[in-house]
Motif scaffolding. Structure first.
Motif, PDB file in Angstrom:
ATOM      1  N   ARG A 145      97.119  36.043 -85.611  1.00 52.57           N
ATOM      2  CA  ARG A 145      98.506  36.308 -85.211  1.00 52.57           C
ATOM      3  C   ARG A 145      98.795  37.806 -85.221  1.00 52.57           C
ATOM      4  O   ARG A 145      99.515  38.305 -84.361  1.00 52.57           O
ATOM      5  CB  ARG A 145      99.478  35.553 -86.119  1.00 52.57           C
ATOM      6  N   VAL A 146      98.265  38.507 -86.207  1.00 52.37           N
ATOM      7  CA  VAL A 146      98.458  39.960 -86.247  1.00 52.37           C
ATOM      8  C   VAL A 146      97.847  40.620 -85.017  1.00 52.37           C
ATOM      9  O   VAL A 146      98.435  41.533 -84.414  1.00 52.37           O
ATOM     10  CB  VAL A 146      97.831  40.552 -87.530  1.00 52.37           C
ATOM     11  N   LEU A 147      96.658  40.152 -84.628  1.00 52.62           N
ATOM     12  CA  LEU A 147      95.905  40.771 -83.535  1.00 52.62           C
ATOM     13  C   LEU A 147      96.235  40.181 -82.167  1.00 52.62           C
ATOM     14  O   LEU A 147      95.714  40.662 -81.152  1.00 52.62           O
ATOM     15  CB  LEU A 147      94.407  40.602 -83.791  1.00 52.62           C
ATOM     16  N   ASP A 148      97.072  39.146 -82.123  1.00 59.72           N
ATOM     17  CA  ASP A 148      97.329  38.422 -80.882  1.00 59.72           C
ATOM     18  C   ASP A 148      96.021  37.870 -80.311  1.00 59.72           C
ATOM     19  O   ASP A 148      95.755  37.934 -79.106  1.00 59.72           O
ATOM     20  CB  ASP A 148      98.031  39.311 -79.846  1.00 59.72           C
ATOM     21  N   ARG A 149      95.180  37.351 -81.198  1.00 60.90           N
ATOM     22  CA  ARG A 149      93.910  36.734 -80.812  1.00 60.90           C
ATOM     23  C   ARG A 149      93.848  35.335 -81.426  1.00 60.90           C
ATOM     24  O   ARG A 149      94.606  35.007 -82.336  1.00 60.90           O
ATOM     25  CB  ARG A 149      92.717  37.543 -81.335  1.00 60.90           C
ATOM     26  N   SER A 150      92.897  34.551 -80.958  1.00 63.35           N
ATOM     27  CA  SER A 150      92.667  33.243 -81.557  1.00 63.35           C
ATOM     28  C   SER A 150      91.990  33.421 -82.910  1.00 63.35           C
ATOM     29  O   SER A 150      91.366  34.462 -83.176  1.00 63.35           O
ATOM     30  CB  SER A 150      91.786  32.395 -80.646  1.00 63.35           C
TER      31      SER A 150
END
Length: 306
Positions: A145-150
């Motif tokens: 969520r922090v990285l906008d990644r899965s």
């Protein structure tokens, strides 16, 4: 207690944890303080009624601030810590404004200079994934969520970072790690100018090679003999006080990094229980090619978030 008072109290209790996260992500205490302050501003303006884990939420906000700062720093090709020029051999390190020399030392010891150096070589996303998961035990769902990644992508980033932090040759790392107590003793003796201990640790025919950029004008780039090398080492005590042990190109070594900014490395060769060669690297192009990793085992700065 009002909602505002409750938030201020919780933030004050979480501040040390948030600063610890931010410092490991940014490698700069002023930048870490800025990131924590930005997290407070966002928290004070947010609707937190649906937040179930306030510490986790604050950690996520702080980490996102740090990620933005790391990306901006990389875009500007900015050095994280604009320290003064590398000090002269007998110079006394000066603390940053607003911090005592003792506070600087305690901060460096609590995190580890080698760790800061290695983290600074990671991409922003790798650094965030590794620090949040491996050092603070934050689940990959939150890291993603922090990285906008899965979560899967976040796990891959952390794995790549872990390979760069610890290296990918466990057998070689174990062999080199066995010599680190001797290297630590050499570093301690160098800091204190302990001539007798230095002579005990150095092989009689030890050779020291150094890049000219690190030496005063007229000093030879190659020096031989335990007495000569030990005498010279005593004059570099100020630099040794900014050092920490690490693996350098898979060999036992020392990084010289004032407040985490890499300035030089010493790659040591150990034979028959003594140091037989010291290669001192300070040329920027050579430093960029050197592989710096941490010894095996858990990092001492590891923390857990419940």
């Amino acid at each position: 207690m009002s909602a505002d008072e409750f938030l201020a109290d919780r933030f004050a209790r979480d501040r040390q944890h948030l600063r610890a996260v931010a410092y490991r992500l940014l490698g700069s205490l002023p930048d870490a303080e800025d990131a924590v302050q930005q997290a407070w501003l966002k928290a004070s303006q947010a609707d937190l009624r649906e937040v179930r884990n306030l510490t986790g939420w604050l950690t996520t906000v702080t980490a996102r601030e740090c990620l933005d700062m790391l990306r901006a720093r990389r875009r500007r090709a900015e050095v994280a810590l604009p320290d003064p020029e590398f000090p002269a051999p007998d110079a006394t390190p000066v603390a940053s404004p607003g911090r005592t020399a003792e506070e600087e030392v305690l901060l460096a010891e609590s995190v580890g200079l080698a760790l800061l150096v290695v983290l600074d070589r990671l991409s922003p996303a790798q650094r965030v994934a590794f620090v949040l998961h491996d050092l603070f035990s934050i689940p990959f769902e939150e890291v993603g969520r922090v990285l906008d990644r899965s979560p899967v992508a976040a796990k891959k980033l952390a794995s790549r970072a872990r390979d760069r932090v610890h290296g990918t040759a466990p057998q070689q790392r174990r062999i080199a790690t066995r010599h680190l107590p001797l290297v630590a003793a050499f570093l301690d003796a160098s800091r204190g100018g302990d001539l007798e201990t230095l002579l005990d640790l150095l092989a009689p025919d030890v050779v020291r090679r150094a890049d000219p950029v690190l030496l005063p004008a007229g000093m030879s780039t190659e020096l031989r003999g335990a007495r000569a090398v030990a005498e010279e080492t005593r004059h570099f005590a100020a630099r040794a006080r900014m050092g920490g042990t690490a693996l350098v190109d898979g060999s036992p070594g020392i990084v010289i990094a004032p407040r985490g900014r890499l300035m030089a490395v010493l790659r040591l060769t150990v034979e028959a229980g003594r140091i037989s060669a010291v290669d001192v690297i300070g040329d920027r192009d050579r430093l960029d090619r050197v592989a710096i990793t941490l010894p095996g085992g858990a990092d001492p700065s590891r923390e857990h978030v419940s």
